[in-house]
Structures are given as structure tokens and as C-alpha cells.
Design an enzyme around this catalytic site. Structure first.
Site, PDB file in Angstrom:
ATOM      1  N   HIS A  44       0.838  -1.209   0.000  1.00 33.50           N
ATOM      2  CA  HIS A  44       0.000   0.000   0.000  1.00 33.50           C
ATOM      3  C   HIS A  44       0.874   1.261   0.000  1.00 33.50           C
ATOM      4  O   HIS A  44       0.683   2.164  -0.820  1.00 33.50           O
ATOM      5  CB  HIS A  44      -0.901  -0.033   1.240  1.00 33.50           C
ATOM      6  CG  HIS A  44      -1.705   1.214   1.431  1.00 33.50           C
ATOM      7  ND1 HIS A  44      -3.032   1.279   1.129  1.00 33.50           N
ATOM      8  CD2 HIS A  44      -1.367   2.451   1.899  1.00 33.50           C
ATOM      9  CE1 HIS A  44      -3.490   2.496   1.385  1.00 33.50           C
ATOM     10  NE2 HIS A  44      -2.495   3.223   1.879  1.00 33.50           N
ATOM     11  N   GLU A  45       1.820   1.310   0.906  1.00 34.63           N
ATOM     12  CA  GLU A  45       2.620   2.542   1.035  1.00 34.63           C
ATOM     13  C   GLU A  45       3.473   2.786  -0.206  1.00 34.63           C
ATOM     14  O   GLU A  45       3.648   3.936  -0.623  1.00 34.63           O
ATOM     15  CB  GLU A  45       3.492   2.478   2.292  1.00 34.63           C
ATOM     16  CG  GLU A  45       2.712   2.400   3.593  1.00 34.63           C
ATOM     17  CD  GLU A  45       1.675   3.509   3.752  1.00 34.63           C
ATOM     18  OE1 GLU A  45       1.842   4.593   3.154  1.00 34.63           O
ATOM     19  OE2 GLU A  45       0.673   3.281   4.466  1.00 34.63           O
ATOM     20  N   HIS A 100       1.745   4.740  -2.727  1.00 33.94           N
ATOM     21  CA  HIS A 100       1.865   6.191  -2.533  1.00 33.94           C
ATOM     22  C   HIS A 100       3.225   6.686  -3.019  1.00 33.94           C
ATOM     23  O   HIS A 100       3.329   7.725  -3.674  1.00 33.94           O
ATOM     24  CB  HIS A 100       1.741   6.546  -1.053  1.00 33.94           C
ATOM     25  CG  HIS A 100       0.368   6.352  -0.478  1.00 33.94           C
ATOM     26  ND1 HIS A 100      -0.766   6.788  -1.125  1.00 33.94           N
ATOM     27  CD2 HIS A 100      -0.045   5.788   0.695  1.00 33.94           C
ATOM     28  CE1 HIS A 100      -1.831   6.498  -0.370  1.00 33.94           C
ATOM     29  NE2 HIS A 100      -1.417   5.891   0.728  1.00 33.94           N
ATOM     30  N   HIS A 152      -5.292   7.364  -2.324  1.00 31.48           N
ATOM     31  CA  HIS A 152      -6.175   6.312  -1.820  1.00 31.48           C
ATOM     32  C   HIS A 152      -7.296   6.032  -2.812  1.00 31.48           C
ATOM     33  O   HIS A 152      -7.790   6.939  -3.494  1.00 31.48           O
ATOM     34  CB  HIS A 152      -6.764   6.724  -0.471  1.00 31.48           C
ATOM     35  CG  HIS A 152      -5.795   6.540   0.647  1.00 31.48           C
ATOM     36  ND1 HIS A 152      -5.780   7.334   1.768  1.00 31.48           N
ATOM     37  CD2 HIS A 152      -4.776   5.665   0.804  1.00 31.48           C
ATOM     38  CE1 HIS A 152      -4.813   6.939   2.578  1.00 31.48           C
ATOM     39  NE2 HIS A 152      -4.185   5.923   2.009  1.00 31.48           N
TER      40      HIS A 152
END
Lengths: 413, 91
Positions: A126-127, A130, A136
Site C-alpha cells: 500500500h505505502e 503512494h 487512496h
């Protein structure tokens, strides 16, 4: 998906873990390995490369990874267990761009058996989304949903959802396409870690996949399985092998009798998705990886008693199952659960196809592939005529093998 | 009928919605109250994002979702992120 509005202008990004979790049971090696796999998850869909820097490297990496607590010199202080878990900075020119921080007060885990703790791989994927420029997402299957959703499975097997891939590819483009690009179903779960062999177990020699001569080849939920003796390889829809090292047949197909050490043909049945493995005059039916019921004779599919098969495949054009032996083939109607009358017929209907193929399978784009030896014959979607340039060597296209410098002429059917 | 959210729930909710970009951050020089309509709209956006029924009130499912472990970054990029970037530059 949502884009942050920034992206990297280069295609090779460097990374380093600067600080490791203090109280986690995970070793530094495990943390680095999980970070590598989490980055690779994004790399395989975009062609981005990730290079780990050693701690003495003179330059700062693009993605600097830290496990830190509470206030740690940025605008996102951590808050102990629960609450916020991690964050990463979007791409850019600032030194902090791409950096990724994990809350060191979380209990970071990997393959936690009791479900406790926070799965480090899932959060890292997930990170890094980014760190590559994604915001998101509200898509239900997206790893970019802001809330922790639990472990996502084996890092070797994990594949981004369509929403995540599209977001990433909007920024960085796609990797060169393979015919097996879109999985249609959830991939099979990975096998459990292999039990340790007793000290006196003879180790089996591992065959060379680049030699070809597979016993069976099947498209199972978008992945191509290559069977050879008691081993098999898996080619993911992205065109990458799960591992260059083959997996053991009996550790994956739970319930397959130990005496069955060769799978002569395999296919995924329509429309129920069951997987059928053939050996000798019998076949075994699997639901996912688990055996269902007793072996059944090939007579149940309309073949004469004692007959065996070289190849089996389901043809999407008519939904029927084709069973090939030598120069002949039978056809089975799954919907009616009976063999079609008037068979066997001569395989010459498939113009250009080799007789007694090792196996036949249909790619994710609908093309039909006959395999024999180290070559394949491609039949475009819906066609029963091989492409004029068939056969072609399998290795470079399917198995990550080098192209032969002087390709020995393939056998003509 | 669902119970009315307590003052503490509203306070936590407004803080959460502001932190993750659903509400604009209050101006440092003003004691600005969020209007009920804006708060309701922000809650609805958050509920839609989280896959919850869009009630526009801080019901128990919404409060529970706000307490889930999550990423620190805002869901709605824009004002909240710009303010953070400005603060970072100043520091």
C-alpha cells in the site's frame, strides 16, 4: 484509483531500509525481503525497476524506509498501536519524496498464524503505491484502500487488483504484453511451506524447463502450469514464472496419490472451474487444490476402455472439451455431461497441428496452443488453422529461457 | 431509531474528517465551526469512500470505521495535503 499528481521521471528507483523494527520478531533479512517483494509487486506491472542500496552507498535512495515512533520530523506523527500504521511521501524532487515510514509501535508480522499483528507485506505494498504516485482508492479490491484489510497472502503470489494496475499504468505505462494478461479468476492459493524431508530422503533431480518435453500444460485460472514428472512450473498472467525452481506435484495437489508421478494432461473444466489431472486411463478432479472423490476412468468421457490421452483442453468457442490421443480426438459436451457421437475423428481438422501433442491449452486471449517437444503451434482465436510461422520455440516466449543461437528446425507435423 | 451521536463522537468525527481531507482544516486565526450541512456532506463522502451506507450521520458503523487501523495519508487530496506541505516547508 486516484493519482497524487506527481510521478517519478526515471524508471529505476533506489531504496534502502535505514531503520528496522525494534520489537518485532521479524529479522532484518525478512524485512528487506518483504520490502523487495512489495516493490516488485508494482514493478512487474509497470516495468519500473527497484535497486536496493547498501547502507554505505554515497547517494541517498529515492525510497528511504524507516520504522519510527510518535513524532518523527514530518507532518504525520504516529500514535502507538492501532490508529495510523504507516505513510509514504509522493514522488518529487524533495529529499523526503518517496520515503516510507512504518509505525515502530505496531506489531509487524509476516504469515502470522493467529491473525494477530499487522501484516508488513500488505502495508508495504500500500505505502509503496503512494511512493509511486497513487492516492487512496475506494475500489473494494484495491490495496490502496486507506484501511488495513489484513494479510494479502504470499508475497511471491500476490498480484495487484485491476484498479491498482490501471492507476499505476496511467503513470508509468504497461510492461510489454503477453497473451496471458488478464486473470479471469482468483489465482490458486500458494502451497504451504514444504515439510522438511527426512534425512534419508533421496533428493529428486530437478529437470531443466528449457528442454521442453512437458507431460502436460494447462491454463488454470489464467496461469499456465507446465508439468514434468513430479514437478511443475507456473507462469503468471504477467508473463513471469512464479519461480524458476519447479514445485513438487504432491505438495500442491492435495490428495493426488503418491503413485501418480506423471500428469499426462490437465485442464480447467468449464463451467465449474474444477481442475482435471489425467494419468494413465484415469483422471482426478480437484476443487482448487483439493482432490474431490475417487479417480474416474476415461470411459466416463467417452473414450474406449484402457485408452489414455496425450492432451485435453476446453475450447471456448463451443465450450466443449477435446481429448487427443495420437492422431485422433474425442469431444465431450460438459453441459450435457456426455460424449458427442461420431468420435474419434482425425486430428487433421486442426490444420498444421502435431499429432500426439504433449498438451494443448487456450491462452487468456483465446488463442489455442499445441505443444510438443520444445515447440508450440499457435491457432488464433476461433481458428483451426495454425499460424504460418508455427512451430516456434517455447523457451523464450513461455519459460524465460534464452533463445537458441541457431534454432534447430522444429519438426513439421 | 439510531441514537444521536454524542458530543465526543462529533468532536472525534470532525477531527478525523479534517485529518483525512473530507473537511477543510480550520483557519488558525478563526474559531470556525463546521456547518451541519457541510459536516453531513463530508460524512457522506467518507461513507461512500469506505463502502458504508450514506446516512450522513456519525452512526456506529461510521464511528467504528474511523477507529480502524489505517494509512496516515488523507483520502481526499487537496487542501489538507497543501496545508501539510506548507507546514513542512516552513519547518
Amino acid at each position: 484509483y486516484a493519482l497524487s499528481g506527481s510521478m517519478w521521471r526515471k524508471r529505476t528507483l533506489t531504496w534502502r531500509v535505514r531503520s528496522f523494527p525494534q520489537s518485532s520478531a521479524l529479522t532484518q533479512e525478512t524485512v528487506r525481503t518483504l520490502m523487495h517483494h512489495a516493490l516488485t509487486t508494482w514493478g512487474v506491472e509497470s516495468g519500473l525497476k527497484f535497486q536496493e542500496l547498501v547502507s554505505q552507498a554515497p547517494t541517498e535512495p529515492d525510497i528511504l524506509i524507516d520504522f519510527v515512533r510518535a513524532y518523527h520530523q514530518d507532518s504525520y506523527p504516529f500514535d502507538g498501536q492501532g490508529g495510523t500504521l504507516a505513510h509514504a511521501f509522493f514522488p518529487g524532487e524533495h529529499p523526503i519524496s518517496g520515503d516510507t515510514h512504518f509505525d515502530d509501535e505496531e506489531t509487524w508480522t509476516y504469515r502470522s498464524k493467529d491473525g494477530e499483528g499487522i501484516d508488513l507485506f500488505a502495508v508495504a505494498v500500500h505505502e509503496f503505491g503512494h511512493a509511486l504516485g497513487l492516492g487512496h482508492s475506494s475500489a473494494p479490491n484495491s490495496i490502496m484502500r486507506p484501511f488495513y484489510q489484513g494479510p494479502v497472502g504470499d508475497p511471491h503470489e500476490y498480484r495487484l487488483s485491476q484498479d491498482d494496475r490501471e492507476g499505476l499504468q496511467q503513470l508509468y505505462g504497461k510492461v510489454p504484453q503477453t497473451p496471458y494478461d488478464k486473470p479471469t479468476r482468483k489465482p490458486l492459493a500458494p502451497p504451504p511451506p514444504p515439510p522438511a524431508l527426512p534425512p534419508d530422503s533421496p533428493s529428486l533431480p530437478i529437470p531443466d524447463r528449457c528442454d521442453g518435453d512437458f507431460d502436460a500444460i494447462a491454463n488454470i485460472r489464467g496461469e499456465i502450469f507446465f508439468f514434468k514428472g513430479p514437478w511443475f512450473w507456473r507462469l503468471q498472467p504477467s508473463g513471469h514464472l512464479v519461480s524458476p525452481r519447479p514445485a513438487r506435484l504432491h505438495r500442491f495437489w492435495e490428495g493426488l496419490p503418491a503413485a501418480v508421478d506423471v500428469v499426462q494432461a490437465a485442464y480447467a473444466r468449464h463451467p465449474d472451474g474444477r481442475i482435471l489431472l489425467f494419468s494413465g486411463p484415469r483422471f482426478w478432479v480437484f476443487r482448487d487444490r483439493q482432490l474431490e472423490g475417487a479417480p474416474r476412468p476415461l470411459t466416463a468421457l467417452g473414450l474406449p476402455a484402457g485408452e489414455e490421452v496425450d492432451a485435453v483442453f476446453s475450447w471456448p468457442l463451443n465450450g466443449k472439451t477435446y481429448l487427443i490421443r495420437g492422431r485422433r480426438y474425442w469431444r465431450y459436451d460438459e453441459a450435457a455431461a456426455r460424449a458427442d457421437p461420431g468420435y474419434p475423428r482425425d486430428l487433421s481438422l486442426w490444420e498444421g497441428a502435431p499429432h500426439a501433442p504433449d498438451d494443448v491449452t487456450v491462452s487468456n486471449t483465446g488463442d489455442t496452443y499445441f505443444f510438443k517437444g520444445a515447440h508450440y503451434w499457435r491457432f488464433p482465436k476461433g481458428s483451426v488453422k495454425a499460424e504460418p510461422d508455427s512451430p516456434q520455440p517455447m523457451g523464450p516466449k513461455w519459460l524465460d529461457c534464452p533463445a537458441a543461437s541457431a534454432d534447430p528446425r522444429a519438426p513439421r507435423p | 431509531r439510531a441514537r444521536e451521536p454524542s458530543a465526543q463522537d462529533v468532536s472525534l468525527g470532525v477531527d478525523w474528517l479534517t485529518r483525512y481531507g473530507y473537511l477543510p482544516p480550520p483557519h488558525p486565526a478563526q474559531a470556525q465551526l463546521q456547518s451541519p450541512a457541510k459536516l453531513r456532506d463530508a460524512i457522506k463522502v467518507m461513507q461512500r469512500f469506505a463502502g458504508l451506507p450514506e446516512t450522513g450521520v456519525l452512526d456506529s458503523a461510521t464511528m467504528a470505521t474511523m477507529q480502524k487501523p489505517r494509512c496516515s495519508l488523507p483520502d481526499v487530496l487537496g487542501v489538507a495535503e497543501l496545508v501539510r506541505r506548507r507546514r513542512r516547508r516552513r519547518r
